[in-house]
Design an enzyme around this catalytic site. Structure first.
Site, mmCIF file in Angstrom:
data_model
loop_
_atom_site.group_PDB
_atom_site.id
_atom_site.type_symbol
_atom_site.label_atom_id
_atom_site.label_comp_id
_atom_site.label_asym_id
_atom_site.label_seq_id
_atom_site.Cartn_x
_atom_site.Cartn_y
_atom_site.Cartn_z
ATOM 1 N N SER A 1 -11.404 -0.964 -0.689
ATOM 2 C CA SER A 1 -10.091 -0.899 -0.053
ATOM 3 C C SER A 1 -10.188 -1.188 1.440
ATOM 4 O O SER A 1 -9.226 -1.659 2.050
ATOM 5 C CB SER A 1 -9.473 0.489 -0.245
ATOM 6 O OG SER A 1 -8.919 0.632 -1.517
ATOM 7 N N HIS B 1 -3.450 6.078 3.303
ATOM 8 C CA HIS B 1 -4.285 4.948 2.896
ATOM 9 C C HIS B 1 -3.812 3.648 3.548
ATOM 10 O O HIS B 1 -4.602 2.873 4.090
ATOM 11 C CB HIS B 1 -4.260 4.832 1.367
ATOM 12 C CG HIS B 1 -5.212 3.837 0.780
ATOM 13 N ND1 HIS B 1 -4.894 2.509 0.640
ATOM 14 C CD2 HIS B 1 -6.458 3.986 0.274
ATOM 15 C CE1 HIS B 1 -5.910 1.864 0.066
ATOM 16 N NE2 HIS B 1 -6.869 2.748 -0.160
ATOM 17 N N ASP C 1 0.849 -1.190 0.000
ATOM 18 C CA ASP C 1 0.000 0.000 0.000
ATOM 19 C C ASP C 1 0.886 1.242 0.000
ATOM 20 O O ASP C 1 1.954 1.227 -0.612
ATOM 21 C CB ASP C 1 -0.925 -0.041 1.228
ATOM 22 C CG ASP C 1 -2.296 0.538 0.945
ATOM 23 O OD1 ASP C 1 -2.376 1.752 0.735
ATOM 24 O OD2 ASP C 1 -3.279 -0.220 0.932
#
Length: 503
Positions: free
Chosen positions: A370, A171, A133
């Site tokens: 996600s 994220h 990520d």
């Protein structure tokens, strides 16, 4: 007469409670006798070793005893004795995790708390989960272990344009918190302690930063990340990898290079979990790697309505669902992915883009597949701890076989049911044909058929070549509710930054 009755009552309660209570206070050890040895013979053995008998334990053909250290050593050599165990203290499994204190619903939606608080107490301890990520902020207290050390046990950068392993974007830290965050590690008296807990709160995290500092990544960066997970599987007991990312170019899984790398991880014994995407039922919505690969566990999003009640869960309309270009129905499973609260990397772009999404100062509420994928990755980590011998096919097959129906197209993962089966299911990936870049004999990338060699995972030798697409860090976030926003165009790697802020 009254005095006699009182004495009788005292005597009765003494019979019921007195000896057991006294034995708990006085006994230092529990002695179990070999088959055929009577309690009387056992008592004689204890006395001969210069110990004392506090109570008899017929249910286990044993004795509660007081043993000085020298007496224990003597008794251990007696052939009538099967075992000697310390009378250790016990504590409730619910002391650490109190589901009623959770401020989020998604762990309850997939029945994770009953797994944490079961007699086996599966929490992902000892299991490594690789998060490919934008990085993970390993300094957050939510990622600490019981000794205060970070459970982010490795931090790797695979994008040559990144200048730091830190998660400047946010994220990856949010995804990691869904997998293994644990706010019970906050100091005593902290009002946030125990309110935000991920699915596998004792799992270790391997942070693989496959983006630059702005959150832009490439397929090649993700491939290098998967290579690192395979190369270092044994070093960190990597049993699961999470890919909340998808290519922006649709290609058959038989030739797609990112699918090939995902399959290589699968064939090396790693469960690969990927986000399905946020394209709803649009044409080609499930045709992007790695979520289109039949070997991986592709995850769609359920909206749990923010409640612990499971009857109101429904498949999210914006979550991708359909058939891949190779004819496979995707996604394989669903998990909560709407308005998910998880860890916020301090100072990251995630919080700056949506200040109203910040919760309790240290957490952020966003949504998308996600966020659904790491829920399943966390459940896979629980299974890996409870059933370390299960193969990726058995994990995937069991998760699919035990999932529960929800309104919509895809069944929702059920951690409690999956971990409790007597025997694992199998066959979810039976009969599949691997990607053409995979050597079927070894599960490795066949370098003679691929356009890249064995990665150095930290410093790709050449700049990005034409033809490699930008990665898509897809997410649907809360905050705005504009029906004109197009959630199908969300792309964390996009310069236009088009996302739907979806409450």
């Amino acid at each position: 007469m009254q005095r006699t009755l009182i004495v009788a009552v005292i005597a009765l309660f003494g019979v019921l409670a007195g000896p057991a209570q006294a034995a708990q206070q006085a006994a230092t050890h529990i002695v179990q006798l070999r088959s055929g040895v009577s309690l009387a013979e056992g008592r004689a053995a204890v006395l001969a070793a210069h110990g004392d008998v506090a109570d008899t334990l017929p249910i286990i053909n044993g004795l509660a005893v007081r043993l000085p250290s020298d007496a224990r050593a003597r008794l251990a050599h007696d052939t009538r004795i099967a075992s000697i165990s310390a009378n250790a203290s016990i504590k409730s499994q619910t002391d650490r995790f109190d589901p009623t204190q959770l401020a989020t619903a998604y762990p309850a939606s997939v029945l994770a708390p009953p797994v944490w608080n079961s007699p086996t107490g599966a929490t992902g301890a000892g299991v490594g989960v690789a998060v490919i990520d934008t990085g993970v902020d390993g300094g957050l207290v939510d990622f600490n272990d019981a000794q205060g050390a970070s459970r982010v046990v490795a931090s790797v950068v695979t994008d040559p344009n990144a200048t730091t392993p830190n998660d400047n974007f946010g994220h990856g830290t949010h995804v990691a918190g869904i997998i293994a965050g644990d706010s019970t590690r906050r100091p005593a008296g902290d009002p946030l302690a125990g309110r935000y807990v991920g699915i596998a709160p004792d799992a270790n995290l391997i942070a693989i930063k496959a983006s630059d500092d702005n959150g832009d990544g490439t397929i090649l960066d993700a491939i290098y990340g998967l290579q690192f997970a395979v190369d270092h599987k044994a070093d960190y007991n990597i049993r699961v990898v999470n890919l909340s990312v998808s290519s922006t170019v649709a290609e058959s899984y038989l030739t797609d290079p990112l699918d090939a790398a995902a399959e290589a991880a699968y064939f090396h014994g790693i469960v690969v979990v990927a986000a399905a995407g946020n394209l709803g039922t649009a044409a080609g919505s499930v045709s992007h790697s790695p979520g289109n690969d039949p070997y991986v566990i592709s995850v769609g999003a359920v909206d749990d309505q923010g409640t612990t009640a499971r009857g109101d869960d429904a498949y999210a309309a914006w979550s991708s669902v359909g058939t891949t270009q190779d004819g496979f129905a995707k996604p394989d499973l669903a998990a909560p992915g709407a308005h998910i609260v998880s860890t916020l990397a301090p100072g990251s772009a995630f919080g700056q883009l949506c200040p109203q999404c910040i919760v309790d100062g240290s957490y952020l509420q966003v949504g998308g597949t996600s966020m659904a994928a790491p829920v399943v990755a966390g459940v896979a980590a629980l299974i890996a701890q409870a059933h370390p011998d299960w193969t990726p096919d058995q994990v995937k097959s069991t998760l699919m076989a035990t999932a529960r129906d929800v309104p919509g197209a895809i069944d929702e993962v059920n951690a409690s049911a999956a971990i409790s089966v007597a025997e694992p299911a199998s066959g979810a990936n039976a009969g599949l044909v691997p990607n053409q870049l995979i050597d079927p004999a070894t599960g490795n990338i066949d370098e003679t058929r691929s356009s890249w060699g064995r990665s150095s995972w930290g410093t790709p030798s050449t700049p990005l070549q034409a033809g490699w697409a930008s990665s898509n860090w897809g997410c649907v976030c809360p905050g705005w509710n504009d029906p004109d926003d197009d959630d199908t165009r969300s792309s964390w790697g996009s310069a236009t930054w088009l996302v739907k802020w979806n409450s």
